[in-house]
Motif scaffolding. Structure first.
Motif, mmCIF file in Angstrom:
data_model
loop_
_atom_site.group_PDB
_atom_site.id
_atom_site.type_symbol
_atom_site.label_atom_id
_atom_site.label_comp_id
_atom_site.label_asym_id
_atom_site.label_seq_id
_atom_site.Cartn_x
_atom_site.Cartn_y
_atom_site.Cartn_z
ATOM 1 N N ARG A 2 58.724 0.555 22.593
ATOM 2 C CA ARG A 2 59.214 -0.856 22.174
ATOM 3 C C ARG A 2 60.339 -0.708 20.974
ATOM 4 N N VAL A 3 61.352 -1.207 21.348
ATOM 5 C CA VAL A 3 62.296 -1.325 20.374
ATOM 6 C C VAL A 3 62.512 -2.523 19.869
ATOM 7 N N LEU A 4 62.449 -2.857 18.506
ATOM 8 C CA LEU A 4 62.934 -3.896 17.980
ATOM 9 C C LEU A 4 63.935 -3.904 16.812
ATOM 10 N N PRO A 5 64.734 -4.970 16.848
ATOM 11 C CA PRO A 5 65.714 -5.011 15.600
ATOM 12 C C PRO A 5 65.451 -5.258 14.555
ATOM 13 N N VAL A 6 66.016 -4.769 13.471
ATOM 14 C CA VAL A 6 65.631 -5.007 11.974
ATOM 15 C C VAL A 6 66.792 -5.327 11.353
ATOM 16 N N GLU A 14 58.734 1.729 18.346
ATOM 17 C CA GLU A 14 57.439 1.651 18.579
ATOM 18 C C GLU A 14 56.911 2.828 19.760
ATOM 19 N N VAL A 15 55.978 3.394 19.345
ATOM 20 C CA VAL A 15 55.603 4.332 20.466
ATOM 21 C C VAL A 15 54.009 4.395 20.408
ATOM 22 N N ALA A 21 55.743 9.987 18.159
ATOM 23 C CA ALA A 21 56.594 9.433 16.929
ATOM 24 C C ALA A 21 57.229 10.904 16.784
ATOM 25 N N GLN A 22 56.460 11.920 16.434
ATOM 26 C CA GLN A 22 57.007 13.160 16.021
ATOM 27 C C GLN A 22 58.096 13.575 16.936
ATOM 28 N N ALA A 23 57.849 13.486 18.354
ATOM 29 C CA ALA A 23 58.826 14.016 19.119
ATOM 30 C C ALA A 23 60.307 13.263 19.267
ATOM 31 N N LEU A 24 60.097 11.945 19.071
ATOM 32 C CA LEU A 24 60.899 11.220 19.096
ATOM 33 C C LEU A 24 61.898 11.475 18.005
ATOM 34 N N HIS A 25 61.266 11.472 16.731
ATOM 35 C CA HIS A 25 61.933 12.028 15.541
ATOM 36 C C HIS A 25 62.688 13.142 15.751
ATOM 37 N N ALA A 26 62.034 14.063 16.145
ATOM 38 C CA ALA A 26 62.824 15.420 16.560
ATOM 39 C C ALA A 26 63.910 15.363 17.242
ATOM 40 N N GLU A 27 63.720 14.500 18.345
ATOM 41 C CA GLU A 27 64.987 14.184 19.372
ATOM 42 C C GLU A 27 66.164 13.549 18.666
ATOM 43 N N LEU A 28 65.835 12.507 17.876
ATOM 44 C CA LEU A 28 66.927 11.830 17.173
ATOM 45 C C LEU A 28 67.628 12.588 16.287
ATOM 46 N N LEU A 29 66.735 13.466 15.445
ATOM 47 C CA LEU A 29 67.353 14.315 14.513
ATOM 48 C C LEU A 29 68.516 15.293 15.219
ATOM 49 N N ARG A 30 68.044 15.637 16.494
ATOM 50 C CA ARG A 30 68.794 16.623 17.365
ATOM 51 C C ARG A 30 70.113 15.868 17.982
ATOM 52 N N ARG A 31 69.917 14.623 18.175
ATOM 53 C CA ARG A 31 71.190 14.073 18.525
ATOM 54 C C ARG A 31 72.087 13.863 17.398
ATOM 55 N N ARG A 32 71.431 13.509 16.315
ATOM 56 C CA ARG A 32 72.459 13.326 14.994
ATOM 57 C C ARG A 32 73.136 14.576 14.920
ATOM 58 N N ALA A 33 72.466 15.619 14.639
ATOM 59 C CA ALA A 33 73.203 16.965 14.551
ATOM 60 C C ALA A 33 74.046 17.484 15.355
ATOM 61 N N GLU A 34 73.833 16.989 16.894
ATOM 62 C CA GLU A 34 74.921 17.106 17.701
ATOM 63 C C GLU A 34 76.091 16.172 17.679
ATOM 64 N N GLY A 35 76.139 15.415 16.855
ATOM 65 C CA GLY A 35 77.101 14.290 16.846
ATOM 66 C C GLY A 35 76.808 13.364 18.162
ATOM 67 N N LEU A 36 75.830 13.157 18.776
ATOM 68 C CA LEU A 36 75.579 12.242 19.589
ATOM 69 C C LEU A 36 75.047 11.000 19.021
ATOM 70 N N SER A 62 69.231 -0.325 24.097
ATOM 71 C CA SER A 62 69.178 -0.027 25.585
ATOM 72 C C SER A 62 69.056 1.214 26.057
ATOM 73 N N GLU A 63 69.423 2.215 25.485
ATOM 74 C CA GLU A 63 69.481 3.552 25.961
ATOM 75 C C GLU A 63 68.086 4.101 25.508
ATOM 76 N N LEU A 64 67.525 3.543 24.366
ATOM 77 C CA LEU A 64 66.229 4.166 24.128
ATOM 78 C C LEU A 64 65.090 3.578 25.008
ATOM 79 N N THR A 65 65.192 2.430 25.668
ATOM 80 C CA THR A 65 64.139 1.736 26.306
ATOM 81 C C THR A 65 64.351 2.455 27.718
ATOM 82 N N ALA A 66 65.336 3.082 27.926
ATOM 83 C CA ALA A 66 65.507 3.752 29.321
ATOM 84 C C ALA A 66 65.262 5.193 29.213
ATOM 85 N N THR A 67 64.875 5.588 28.101
ATOM 86 C CA THR A 67 64.616 7.112 27.781
ATOM 87 C C THR A 67 63.147 7.349 27.729
ATOM 88 N N GLU A 68 62.760 8.443 28.343
ATOM 89 C CA GLU A 68 61.188 9.098 27.959
ATOM 90 C C GLU A 68 61.490 9.962 26.972
#
Length: 205
Positions: A2-6, A14-15, A21-36, A62-68
């Motif tokens: 669930r993705v909520l605007p702040v 929310e997962v 949560a740990q897996a999503l955090h690691a994935e988002l860090l990877r995307r940021r490091a790769e410039g995505l 929108s991207e996150l809600t469609a992502t596993e």
């Protein structure tokens, strides 16, 4: 998920579990490091990840809600060893809850490799996971008004080390002289999300 605007430039994701949560955090860090992904802050918690400073939060939502959420890959960084004297005032109570001898509490705890799920409560305080759920313990019925700095403690499924003296209701099983937060150190915090941690018994347990 669930993705909520702040506000206008942040999202709270929310997962369903701490592992996600740990897996999503690691994935988002990877995307940021790769410039995505362009984002200023990525802050994990027990079952959420906050992203702050987004250029286009609506598109990312929108991207996150469609992502596993992918399975978190094992981090190949060095393990942080924390020497511990297993002599805490709640050691006997934890042993009784676990149905083992006090010495076995130290053995079980020290044989576990932990990972920092997220940080909070006080600067330098990491919420460490790794113990099987059968070793979950409740918080103390009556919190202490002052827990000494360096206290190694358990609550629920988490292990933590108090970086400074503060009130607290966790079960204290030992203490360490390791400094968790040092303004003169870069970074100041010894532990950060994803850090692998091992507790090393010292002295008599």
């Amino acid at each position: 998920m669930r993705v909520l605007p702040v506000g206008g430039s942040a999202l709270l994701v929310e997962v369903s579990s701490g592992d996600e949560a740990q897996a999503l955090h690691a994935e988002l860090l990877r995307r940021r490091a790769e410039g995505l992904l362009t984002v200023h802050e990525i802050v994990p918690a027990a079952r959420t990840v906050l992203l702050d400073g987004l250029d286009d939060p609506v598109r990312l939502a929108s991207e996150l809600t469609a992502t596993e959420v992918p399975t978190a890959a094992r981090r190949e960084q060095a393990v942080v060893d924390i020497p511990v004297h297993y002599d805490g005032p709640d050691l006997a109570d934890v042993a009784a809850l676990w149905g083992v001898r006090e010495q076995e509490v130290a053995q079980i705890h020290a044989a576990t490799e932990f990972s920092v799920a997220f940080c909070g409560f006080a600067p330098g305080f990491g919420y460490l996971t790794g113990l099987p759920t059968r070793y979950d313990v409740p918080r103390r019925a009556t919190p202490r008004t002052a827990v000494p700095a360096g206290s190694v403690a358990l609550a629920g499924s988490y292990t933590g080390v108090y970086p400074r003296s503060s009130p607290g209701g966790w079960q204290l099983i030992g203490h360490t002289d390791t400094v968790l937060w040092d303004h003169a150190r870069v970074p100041a915090a010894l532990l950060s999300p994803g850090t692998r941690v091992r507790f090393v018994p010292v002295g008599h347990s």
